[in-house]
Design a protein around this motif. Structure first.
Motif, mmCIF file in Angstrom:
data_model
loop_
_atom_site.group_PDB
_atom_site.id
_atom_site.type_symbol
_atom_site.label_atom_id
_atom_site.label_comp_id
_atom_site.label_asym_id
_atom_site.label_seq_id
_atom_site.Cartn_x
_atom_site.Cartn_y
_atom_site.Cartn_z
ATOM 1 N N ARG A 137 1.085 36.138 23.280
ATOM 2 C CA ARG A 137 0.715 35.764 21.919
ATOM 3 C C ARG A 137 -0.614 36.432 21.535
ATOM 4 N NH1 ARG A 137 1.953 31.739 18.382
ATOM 5 N NH2 ARG A 137 3.350 30.779 19.903
ATOM 6 N N GLY A 138 -0.633 37.060 20.384
ATOM 7 C CA GLY A 138 -1.852 37.641 19.852
ATOM 8 C C GLY A 138 -2.187 39.011 20.378
ATOM 9 N N THR A 139 -1.335 39.580 21.275
ATOM 10 C CA THR A 139 -1.692 40.884 21.839
ATOM 11 C C THR A 139 -1.375 42.016 20.884
ATOM 12 O OG1 THR A 139 0.483 40.991 22.900
ATOM 13 C CG2 THR A 139 -1.361 40.101 24.192
ATOM 14 N N ARG A 140 -0.379 41.843 20.021
ATOM 15 C CA ARG A 140 -0.033 42.917 19.099
ATOM 16 C C ARG A 140 0.374 42.313 17.750
ATOM 17 N NH1 ARG A 140 0.984 48.116 20.970
ATOM 18 N NH2 ARG A 140 0.880 48.356 23.230
ATOM 19 N N SER A 141 0.201 43.095 16.752
ATOM 20 C CA SER A 141 0.695 42.696 15.439
ATOM 21 C C SER A 141 2.192 42.899 15.391
ATOM 22 C CB SER A 141 0.006 43.522 14.350
ATOM 23 O OG SER A 141 0.659 43.347 13.106
ATOM 24 N N ILE A 142 2.870 42.086 14.615
ATOM 25 C CA ILE A 142 4.327 42.213 14.541
ATOM 26 C C ILE A 142 4.740 43.500 13.856
ATOM 27 C CG2 ILE A 142 4.659 39.731 14.534
ATOM 28 C CD1 ILE A 142 5.095 39.901 11.537
ATOM 29 N N ALA A 143 3.805 44.165 13.209
ATOM 30 C CA ALA A 143 4.140 45.420 12.534
ATOM 31 C C ALA A 143 4.084 46.609 13.475
ATOM 32 C CB ALA A 143 3.198 45.647 11.356
ATOM 33 N N GLU A 144 3.619 46.403 14.679
ATOM 34 C CA GLU A 144 3.423 47.512 15.609
ATOM 35 C C GLU A 144 4.580 47.598 16.597
ATOM 36 O OE1 GLU A 144 -0.278 47.162 17.560
ATOM 37 O OE2 GLU A 144 -1.457 47.115 15.726
ATOM 38 N N GLY A 145 5.382 48.635 16.472
ATOM 39 C CA GLY A 145 6.417 48.947 17.449
ATOM 40 C C GLY A 145 7.432 47.853 17.635
ATOM 41 N N GLY A 146 8.169 47.967 18.754
ATOM 42 C CA GLY A 146 9.218 47.023 19.063
ATOM 43 C C GLY A 146 10.581 47.692 19.090
ATOM 44 N N THR A 147 11.593 46.923 19.488
ATOM 45 C CA THR A 147 12.957 47.428 19.606
ATOM 46 C C THR A 147 13.869 46.632 18.702
ATOM 47 O OG1 THR A 147 12.565 48.056 21.921
ATOM 48 C CG2 THR A 147 14.857 47.862 21.204
ATOM 49 N N GLU A 148 14.573 47.322 17.815
ATOM 50 C CA GLU A 148 15.529 46.657 16.947
ATOM 51 C C GLU A 148 16.717 46.173 17.772
ATOM 52 O OE1 GLU A 148 15.034 45.973 13.833
ATOM 53 O OE2 GLU A 148 13.131 47.081 13.739
ATOM 54 N N ALA A 149 17.121 44.936 17.536
ATOM 55 C CA ALA A 149 18.197 44.341 18.329
ATOM 56 C C ALA A 149 18.906 43.284 17.508
ATOM 57 C CB ALA A 149 17.642 43.733 19.615
ATOM 58 N N GLY A 150 20.064 42.887 18.017
ATOM 59 C CA GLY A 150 20.780 41.761 17.445
ATOM 60 C C GLY A 150 20.631 40.556 18.355
ATOM 61 N N LEU A 151 20.414 39.383 17.768
ATOM 62 C CA LEU A 151 20.282 38.148 18.544
ATOM 63 C C LEU A 151 21.554 37.320 18.390
ATOM 64 C CD1 LEU A 151 18.738 35.898 20.094
ATOM 65 C CD2 LEU A 151 17.864 35.138 17.860
ATOM 66 N N LEU A 152 22.061 36.829 19.508
ATOM 67 C CA LEU A 152 23.188 35.891 19.495
ATOM 68 C C LEU A 152 22.784 34.686 20.334
ATOM 69 C CD1 LEU A 152 26.929 36.411 19.571
ATOM 70 C CD2 LEU A 152 25.961 34.965 21.351
ATOM 71 N N VAL A 153 22.849 33.505 19.709
ATOM 72 C CA VAL A 153 22.557 32.260 20.403
ATOM 73 C C VAL A 153 23.866 31.497 20.564
ATOM 74 C CG1 VAL A 153 21.190 30.152 20.436
ATOM 75 C CG2 VAL A 153 20.282 32.202 19.322
ATOM 76 N N SER A 154 24.166 31.115 21.800
ATOM 77 C CA SER A 154 25.408 30.403 22.109
ATOM 78 C C SER A 154 25.067 29.004 22.586
ATOM 79 C CB SER A 154 26.198 31.155 23.189
ATOM 80 O OG SER A 154 27.260 30.366 23.672
ATOM 81 N N ARG A 155 25.689 28.013 21.955
ATOM 82 C CA ARG A 155 25.537 26.621 22.366
ATOM 83 C C ARG A 155 26.894 26.080 22.791
ATOM 84 N NH1 ARG A 155 21.728 24.097 17.506
ATOM 85 N NH2 ARG A 155 19.744 25.040 18.201
ATOM 86 N N VAL A 156 26.910 25.450 23.970
ATOM 87 C CA VAL A 156 28.118 24.807 24.463
ATOM 88 C C VAL A 156 27.925 23.307 24.281
ATOM 89 C CG1 VAL A 156 29.649 24.467 26.427
ATOM 90 C CG2 VAL A 156 28.475 26.661 26.125
ATOM 91 N N VAL A 157 28.797 22.675 23.477
ATOM 92 C CA VAL A 157 28.635 21.283 23.081
ATOM 93 C C VAL A 157 29.812 20.470 23.577
ATOM 94 C CG1 VAL A 157 28.363 19.708 21.125
ATOM 95 C CG2 VAL A 157 27.336 22.004 21.054
ATOM 96 N N ASP A 158 29.517 19.316 24.168
ATOM 97 C CA ASP A 158 30.561 18.407 24.624
ATOM 98 C C ASP A 158 31.345 17.894 23.420
ATOM 99 O OD1 ASP A 158 31.769 15.714 25.351
ATOM 100 O OD2 ASP A 158 31.027 16.361 27.303
ATOM 101 N N ARG A 159 32.664 18.038 23.467
ATOM 102 C CA ARG A 159 33.487 17.668 22.333
ATOM 103 C C ARG A 159 33.459 16.157 22.083
ATOM 104 N NH1 ARG A 159 37.758 19.793 19.587
ATOM 105 N NH2 ARG A 159 37.822 21.633 20.924
ATOM 106 N N GLU A 160 33.353 15.374 23.128
ATOM 107 C CA GLU A 160 33.474 13.938 22.986
ATOM 108 C C GLU A 160 32.215 13.298 22.418
ATOM 109 O OE1 GLU A 160 34.462 10.000 25.755
ATOM 110 O OE2 GLU A 160 34.707 12.045 26.540
#
Length: 807
Positions: free
Chosen positions: A612-635
């Motif tokens: 946290r705080g080491t770089r500005s969000i405008a500096e560099g980085g890698t473009e990627a897609g995020l997928l979040v998977s949640r497994v939910v108990d049906r019952e």
């Protein structure tokens, strides 16, 4: 008559039912001829032959044919015993080398080495060796495993106290004199003193004193711990003190008191155990345990001296013991002369001596050797006459086993397991000059065919780097193992292995030979489908750049604390997930619970600086897609699991497919272990510097990888019948749990070895199958040559009988 054996067996089953007995098979013009009869007619053949032919000579001919059949079955059983006896229960047999392994096993055991060590060595014997090369490799491995004292000067230079311990009569006093003489020759008598605690044996003190007078070295006798402490305190000006202790049996209760006496002095004492090279291996093992562990909880034996080599008939026993206990060998005593008959230990020389020791046939064979020499069965006429069932039972038993082998081979060949390719590579590997280029081309062609059948648009690539020992190098070399899976159902398609330092993580641009073959395989797969590299962490920027150039994609598991830029803010993935909209994609079983999988997606930029705080969000980085998977108990709606995935932006549209790929990748670690298991059994090293060695190793590697792939496919298919049969071939008892990949690898290897013995059986095809008994009907009953009948494998005290029909 049929074009091949499988089709002929199918016709037999259709005509006579599943209990038909195959009497013979042979290759004829245009295909294969199989002669069979119904099970119900067996009794009539063996008990009343004239029913079919009136001449009395027919009955004699039948009995003679059955005798030949029994003899050939015994010969084939012996071949199978030799095929499997040279390796451990859980090791793969050598490829087409049963006589070699059997002779090497006998060679090792005859020299005194245990069956356990012999099997371990033969289990790691590289493929492609003839007998002289295999013997040289075994000598080298044994010499490498024998720990020795490399520098006598260092031993003498450190000085202190050396105590020689060991059982009665092992030669401690004479060895003490020899060590003293070697020290005096190098450093003079002034810096040495001798002590003896042997006040029980008549003349023991006088014998050592005579040696001391000759060498000009003082000799003192001590009776107890107090005397020993006093004597050592008076000899502090001496550089080295050698103690000749009283001999005690390893079962003597006073042994611990003697060791405690040595441990009670203030000066550090090196305890050197004398081992009688002429003793039985079990005795030596018991001695080491007693002196190193039972009497000394601290494991206080620093090394050993092997004595009486001139009397040993099986020197391999003592070498086996020092290897097993990793006990350094300081010296070897070869006679009574002082000091000539004491040599600094050399591993290669000791191993060579073990194999050169002349010996005659022994009546004191171990249990396994006795079992191997014991006749398989009593073939006397009385036994055969009294045997219930006679030929009927024998043939029925073999026929039942034949059906099991035939069904297993048929199912493996019919399924999408790649067994036909494995069997082809196995057969090519047995040839005198196998071609790794041709084998690699077959693997590529098969991989491309499977890609077309089982992949839609992508092929998944799982990789792991494994540190592999290399002969002649101290440090292991990193190897990369790669497994390719189908994007449709996760089916293992192909595998590759290459040194990571040579070809790089993506196996690009090999340097020729088998490395080029590995790179060519990867290139062929990449040309057919888009490669998706499935990882357990975000790849480095240079790797991403290379994949971008080659058109490859990536999918990586991420931690919930990974920081990304989204909507102009820097967020952790778990915080970002709370702002996303989820939708249900599929029902699933999660650890036995009825569940539903929900996913959410968002474009992100993975920040280069994660603190946290080491770089500005405008500096560099890698473009990627995020997928979040949640497994939910049906019952009850409870969240059972949450997974965070980052992927190449080009894969964002795949959605739920990404979650499926990630689930398959979770099993990837176990699958890669199966590949490693196959490579460990069939060879993975660099193959040596000689072209022939490198090519042989390349062929072994290709075969190992394909056997691993076939085992993984079979494991995924959950074919219980085939898996249980292969497990029995490895000697494992059937269980309710599905067989693991490692067991299936070994089972496939043993099945191929079994078929290999059948195809190379000396009597096969040697005799023409002539009808002995015929009936006037169109059905022909024949008894004669037993080519194709196989009684296979011994497992413990039980005989697993197997009959297979060659094609």
């Amino acid at each position: 008559m049929a074009a091949n054996g499988r089709e002929a067996l199918r016709q037999v089953r259709e005509a006579m039912g599943p209990d038909a007995v195959v009497l013979s098979n042979r290759t004829v013009e245009g295909g294969v001829e199989i002669v069979a009869m119904r099970d119900t007619d067996l009794g009539a053949i063996s008990s009343n032959a004239p029913v079919f032919t009136p001449p009395p000579a027919a009955a004699v001919a039948v009995d003679g044919a059955l005798g030949d059949l029994r003899g050939e079955l015994q010969t084939m059983r012996a071949m199978m015993e030799r095929q499997f006896s040279g390796v451990g229960t859980h090791s793969l047999p050598s490829i087409g080398a049963d006589p070699l392994r059997d002779s090497l096993f006998t060679w090792l055991v005859t020299a005194g080495f245990s069956g356990q060590l012999a099997r371990s060595l033969l289990g790691h014997l590289p493929l492609g060796h003839d007998r002289p090369a295999a013997m040289a490799w075994i000598r080298q491995e044994l010499a490498r495993k024998v720990p020795v004292l490399n520098d006598e000067d260092a031993l003498f230079a450190q000085g202190g106290v050396l105590a020689l311990v060991g059982p009665t009569g092992v030669g401690k006093t004479t060895t003490t004199a020899k060590l003293a003489a070697r020290f005096v020759l190098k450093h003079g008598p002034e810096r040495l003193a001798l002590l003896t605690t042997d006040t029980f044996r008549i003349g023991a003190h006088e014998q050592l004193r005579i040696y001391g007078d000759i060498l000009g070295v003082p000799v003192h006798a001590v009776k107890d711990a107090a005397d020993l402490r006093f004597a050592l305190a008076a000899l502090t000006e001496k550089h080295l003190v050698i103690i000749d202790t009283v001999g005690m049996s390893q079962r003597d209760r006073n042994l611990s008191e003697q060791i405690a006496m040595l441990a009670g002095v203030q000066a550090p004492v090196q305890r050197i155990l004398l081992l009688n090279g002429a003793s039985h291996g079990d005795t030596l093992n018991e001695v080491v345990h007693a002196y190193r562990h039972d009497a000394t909880p601290d494991g206080g034996i620093d090394g050993c001296i092997v004595s009486k080599l001139d009397e040993a008939t099986h020197l391999g026993s003592v070498l086996d013991v020092v290897i097993r206990h990793r006990l350094p060998v300081y010296y070897a005593s070869t006679g009574q002369r002082v000091p000539e008959h004491l040599e600094l230990a050399n591993g290669a020389a000791l191993v060579e001596r073990a194999f050169q020791t002349p010996r005659r046939g022994s009546v004191f064979a171990d249990a396994e050797a006795a079992r191997r020499a014991m006749p398989a069965q009593d073939d006397s006429e009385a036994t055969r006459a009294a045997s219930p069932g006679g030929a009927d039972g024998m043939l029925r038993s073999l026929t039942d086993s034949a059906n099991a082998v035939g069904d297993c081979v048929e199912q493996l060949s019919a399924g999408s397991y790649g067994f036909e390719l494995v069997r082809s590579l196995w057969q090519q590997r047995n040839e005198s000059a196998p071609s790794p280029r041709l084998m690699a081309q077959q693997v590529r062609e098969a991989a491309c065919r499977d890609l077309t059948r089982h992949c839609d648009r992508f092929v998944l690539s799982l990789s792991a780097t494994v540190a592999t020992p290399v002969a002649g190098r101290r440090a292991p070399r990193p190897w990369q193992h790669t497994l390719f899976l189908a994007d449709r159902d996760g089916l293992p398609l192909a595998a590759a292995a290459a040194p990571a330092g040579r070809t790089g993580p993506a196996l690009q641009g090999g340097q020729g030979g088998w490395e080029a073959d590995a790179a060519t395989l990867c290139a062929a797969i990449a040309a057919a489908r888009t490669v998706v590299n499935v990882l357990d962490a975000m790849p480095a920027a240079p790797v991403l750049a290379r994949w971008q150039q080659t058109g490859e994609r990536w999918l990586a598991t991420a931690r919930k604390t990974t920081r990304v830029a989204s909507g102009g803010a820097a967020l952790k993935l778990d915080a970002l997930a709370e702002t996303l909209t989820f939708h249900a994609v599929q029902d699933m079983d999660y650890r036995g619970r009825d569940a539903v999988q929900w996913i959410a997606q968002s474009p992100v930029r993975v920040l280069e600086g994660q603190a946290r705080g080491t770089r500005s969000i405008a500096e560099g980085g890698t473009e990627a897609g995020l997928l979040v998977s949640r497994v939910v108990d049906r019952e009850n709606g409870q969240t059972l699991a949450v997974h965070y995935l980052l992927c190449d932006p080009a894969l964002s549209a795949e959605g739920a497919q990404l979650a499926r790929w990630a689930r398959w990748a979770e099993a990837g670690e176990a699958q890669l272990r199966t590949l490693r298991h196959a490579l460990d059994h069939l060879g993975q090293g660099d193959g040596g510097n000689e072209p022939a060695q490198a090519e042989a190793q390349a062929c072994a590697r290709l075969l190992a990888l394909q056997m691993g792939v076939a085992a993984l496919r079979l494991e995924q298919a959950c074919d219980d019948s085939v898996g249980a049969f292969l497990a029995r071939l490895t000697g494992r008892a059937p269980t309710r749990q599905p067989c693991g990949g490692a067991v299936l690898v070994e089972g496939i290897g043993r099945l191929l070895a079994l078929l290999d013995v059948l195809e190379n059986y000396p009597a096969r095809g040697a005799r023409a199958t002539q009808p002995i008994v015929q009936e006037a009907s169109p059905q022909t009953f024949q008894l004669g040559g037993a080519g194709g009948v196989l009684e296979a494998r011994m497992s413990g005290s039980r005989v697993f009988e197997t009959l297979a029909q060659g094609e």
